[in-house]
Structures are given as C-alpha cells and as structure tokens.
Design an enzyme around this catalytic site. Structure first.
Site, mmCIF file in Angstrom:
data_model
loop_
_atom_site.group_PDB
_atom_site.id
_atom_site.type_symbol
_atom_site.label_atom_id
_atom_site.label_comp_id
_atom_site.label_asym_id
_atom_site.label_seq_id
_atom_site.Cartn_x
_atom_site.Cartn_y
_atom_site.Cartn_z
ATOM 1 N N PHE A 62 -54.400 -21.029 -18.065
ATOM 2 C CA PHE A 62 -54.950 -19.722 -18.437
ATOM 3 C C PHE A 62 -54.017 -19.062 -19.424
ATOM 4 C CE2 PHE A 62 -55.408 -15.197 -18.469
ATOM 5 C CZ PHE A 62 -56.780 -15.035 -18.558
ATOM 6 N N LYS B 268 -47.332 -8.838 -20.391
ATOM 7 C CA LYS B 268 -47.365 -8.170 -19.087
ATOM 8 C C LYS B 268 -46.130 -7.282 -18.820
ATOM 9 C CE LYS B 268 -51.008 -10.772 -16.969
ATOM 10 N NZ LYS B 268 -51.342 -12.136 -17.325
ATOM 11 N N ASP C 74 -45.603 -20.456 -22.086
ATOM 12 C CA ASP C 74 -46.293 -19.186 -21.860
ATOM 13 C C ASP C 74 -45.704 -18.520 -20.614
ATOM 14 O OD1 ASP C 74 -47.955 -17.098 -21.219
ATOM 15 O OD2 ASP C 74 -49.823 -18.180 -21.575
HETATM 16 C C1 LIG Z 1 -52.354 -12.639 -18.374
HETATM 17 C C2 LIG Z 1 -51.977 -13.853 -19.110
HETATM 18 C C3 LIG Z 1 -52.246 -14.006 -20.492
HETATM 19 C C4 LIG Z 1 -53.089 -13.018 -21.264
HETATM 20 O O1 LIG Z 1 -52.538 -11.732 -21.303
HETATM 21 P P1 LIG Z 1 -53.484 -10.470 -21.608
HETATM 22 O O2 LIG Z 1 -52.509 -9.336 -21.749
HETATM 23 O O3 LIG Z 1 -54.418 -10.310 -20.476
HETATM 24 O O4 LIG Z 1 -54.175 -10.750 -22.898
HETATM 25 C C5 LIG Z 1 -51.761 -15.129 -21.131
HETATM 26 N N1 LIG Z 1 -51.064 -16.070 -20.467
HETATM 27 C C6 LIG Z 1 -50.802 -15.970 -19.145
HETATM 28 C C7 LIG Z 1 -50.006 -17.037 -18.472
HETATM 29 C C8 LIG Z 1 -51.259 -14.870 -18.427
HETATM 30 O O5 LIG Z 1 -51.027 -14.787 -17.110
#
Ligand SMILES: *Cc1c(COP(=O)(O)O)cnc(C)c1O
Length: 400
Positions: free
Chosen positions: A141, A255, A226
């Site tokens: 994700f 985040k 990520d």
């Molecule tokens: C939440 C998340 C995203 C996307 O971030 P948004 O601020 O919702 O666009 C990307 N990668 C990971 C691993 C995430 O948990």
C-alpha cells in the site's frame, strides 16, 4: 436524536461513500484521548494510522503552528522562505541523507520517489527512454493515485480505475530471490515497505531488507523504502529499515512528519539521485510551505527531545508481551515491531470489524486492516498507565 446520530446522518447524506468509519463523532482530543460529541471518552490506539505519533495536539507543535500562522503561511516555491532551510537541514542531518524534497501527502511523496527513480534510470543508468521498470511487492500500500495504483495488487483498490501505467512488475513480499529473478536490463529500482501496514501488519523475515539491499547493489538498482507509516519511531527506530542496518537510496516520508497537525511529506536521497531533478521537472504549490516546514521541524525536535523512539521500543516490547500473555482464544497471531502491532483474529471468532466495534464500546479505538487484522498504533508518548488501561479493556474484548 443524539449529536452522534445527527452528525453521522448529515455526513453520510453529503459525503462520498469511500470510507466505512466506526460510528463515533470526535469533537475534541488531547494526548492519547479523544472525546465524542456526546461526551464519551476513548483511548486512541490507532493514531490516524501513525500520523499521530506525537499524540493529539502536542503543545509545542501547536504553538509552532500558531506562531507561524501569525507570520507567513504560504509563498509557493516561486520565492524562498525563512523556514525551509532549517527544516531540510534538520531532516537531512537526522536521517543521514544529503537532500530532501518536500511534498504534502504520502501519496505525492511516493509519486516523487517513482519519478526520481525512473529519471535516474534514464539519465544515470542509461535505460532506453520509456522502458524503466520498478519492482514492487504484492499486497503493498503506497497510496491511491493512478500512478501508485499501477503497482498495487489489491482488487478493491484497483478494479474499475484502469488503465494503469506500465513498468511495475510485482513479486511476493518477503522473498528476496523473487526480486532477483524479476530483474531485467531495464530495472531501475525496487520499492518496499519495511513492514506492510495497510496490508495487515506483515513483517518480512529477518534479513530480507539486507538481502534486497545486496541484490539491488549488485545489479545497480535503487532501493526505495516507503516509511510513510513505519517512520519516525513507530517501530522503535527512527526508520524501520534501521532494524537491518541498511542505507536505502530513497526514503519516502509522510504521516508523523506533520506532527499530527498538518500534512507534510518528503523524500530523502543523496545527491547522485536527487540531482536528476532540474527546475520544471517536479513540484507542488503547497509542498514545503512555511507552516509545513515549521510544524515538521518542531515535530522532529519533539521526537528527539522526548525520546519517543526509545519509548516506542520499550512500550512496544511490553505491549506485545502482555498481549501474548493474555493467551486469548480469539487471537490467531500477534506481530509487529515497537508500537506497531497487528492482532489477527480467528475467523471463527468474528471479523476485525466486529472486534473494532466491540473495543470502541469498551473505550478503545482501533481499526481493522484486511478482514481479520486489527492494527494497534498508540501515540508514542502514551503513558504506561493509559496503555495499561487500554490493555485491561482489550482483555475484556478478547475474552472470547
Ligand atoms: C498512508 C500511506 C501512504 C499514503 O499516504 P497519504 O498521506 O494517505 O497519501 C503511503 N505509503 C504508506 C506505507 C502509507 O501507510
């Protein structure tokens, strides 16, 4: 009708149906606690999927937001502003990278990383134009844009939104050999979450990232990690990849970088990668704006000053041990690192959703991710007493 019902009715009437929230309406929050419109109090053990690592409304971060709001909030990148340099310097020195590129959402930072890797593939590695491939993991994700969805494998997220961008082969998560077998002469990079968060708190086998790092070095590929969800102390290290002592080429952040008050994201890279961008290649009107820069700077300061990374490691170990000791008949598996903990519910006992509703009634907020898994991610500065309160409630909820 009580306030909760009224608010939910009004929201549902006018909103798109793209979420299925728990039936509570938050109107106030402080630290690890949130309050609903009818005066109930809940312990927040989701923390906006780790965006609230500092807890709700950390006083120092709120003060920074207010101070900066009184000076200047937005300049666009057409001009310099006086908060950018200090923010980027702090982020880079703390993280051990030459350069950072700020954006707003996690998704945008992922897009930024994919663009950097493709351009590096063409400019530096010499891949023929239009052919670059980036290997991703199944069940990943990384956001909801069409670019990001081009490497997704989840049916619900992707079906009905194509066509997608080519060049994103996927392989099973946790299998380094599968990555090596998927490499072609056009591969530019590999992108991975160090723990799959939305995918159900999936922890790869020990040594996985180390092995992938060796493979990517051997084949002259970039390794993109990520850390949007796992970063900033969530797993007991500043970044989750540090558990395996590796250095990626690009790190994606979001985040918790915004301290729970403002959307801030970024990528980190060294000069050899980041310098593929020239003016006009990439950008964002709000990316790295003065408010974002000041808030993120302060969020990083608080993270270090208050020892939140160490707290996550200690409390996480305690939380995991206590959960296992519950020996609950409804729990199939408990996994995670630091204060990122997944609890998988036995199918016979009900769904993750059933249990998140049950825990809500007991005063603990948590959300299911994938059908059977609950993700616990309390603020990193949660007090031991509050955590114990939550654990007691969980004992009731998981009694079976
Ligand atoms: C939440 C998340 C995203 C996307 O971030 P948004 O601020 O919702 O666009 C990307 N990668 C990971 C691993 C995430 O948990």
């Amino acid at each position: 009708m009580n306030q909760t019902k009224k608010c939910i009715h009004q929201t549902n009437k006018y909103s798109a149906n793209n979420y299925h929230p728990l039936p509570l309406v938050v109107s106030k929050a402080q630290g690890s606690w949130v309050y609903d419109v009818d005066g109930h109090k809940y312990l927040d053990m989701l923390s906006s999927y780790s965006a609230l690592n500092h807890g709700h409304r950390h006083p120092k971060i709120i003060q920074a937001l207010k101070d900066q709001a009184d000076r200047v909030t937005l300049t666009s990148r057409a001009f310099h502003h006086d908060q950018m340099g200090s923010f980027l310097e702090k982020l880079c020195t703390l993280s051990g990278f030459d350069r950072a590129l700020p954006m707003n959402s996690g998704t945008e930072a992922v897009e930024t990383a994919l663009k950097a890797a493709r351009k590096w593939g063409y400019d530096v590695k010499g891949i023929p134009e239009g052919k670059a491939e980036i290997i991703a993991a199944e069940n990943n994700f990384s956001g909801r844009s069409i670019g990001v969805l081009s490497m997704s494998t989840g049916k619900l997220a992707t079906e009905g939104f194509g066509p997608y961008a080519p060049g994103f082969p996927t392989v099973p998560f946790g299998d380094a050999k599968a990555i090596e077998e998927a490499i072609t002469e056009n591969t530019a990079a590999v992108i991975l979450e160090p723990i799959q968060g939305e995918g159900g708190v999936v922890v790869p086998p020990e040594g996985y990232l180390k092995e992938v790092r060796e493979i990517t070095k051997k084949h002259n590929l970039l390794l993109i990690i990520d850390e949007v969800q796992t970063g900033f102390g969530r797993t007991g290290k500043l970044y989750c990849y540090q558990h395996e002592d590796i250095q990626p080429d690009i790190v994606i952040l979001g985040k918790a970088l915004g301290g729970g008050v403002y959307p801030v994201s970024a990528i980190l890279a060294d000069e050899g990668v980041m310098d593929v961008f020239v003016p006009g290649n990439h950008g964002s009107t709000f990316g790295g704006n003065p408010l974002a820069a000041r808030v993120a700077y302060t969020a990083l300061e608080v993270l270090m000053e208050e020892g939140l990374i160490e707290r996550s490691e200690e409390l996480g170990a305690y939380f995991m041990k206590t959960l296992k000791a519950m020996d609950s008949p409804v729990i199939e598996d408990i996994r995670g690192k630091g204060l990122m903990v997944g609890v998988e519910i036995k199918e016979a006992a009900g769904t993750g959703r059933d249990f998140s509703e049950k825990l809500m009634e007991l005063g603990v907020l948590v959300k299911d991710t994938k059908a059977q898994t609950l993700r616990f991610a309390p603020p990193l500065n949660i007090s031991k007493e509050d955590l114990d309160w939550g654990i007691d409630r969980m004992k009731m909820g998981f009694r079976g």
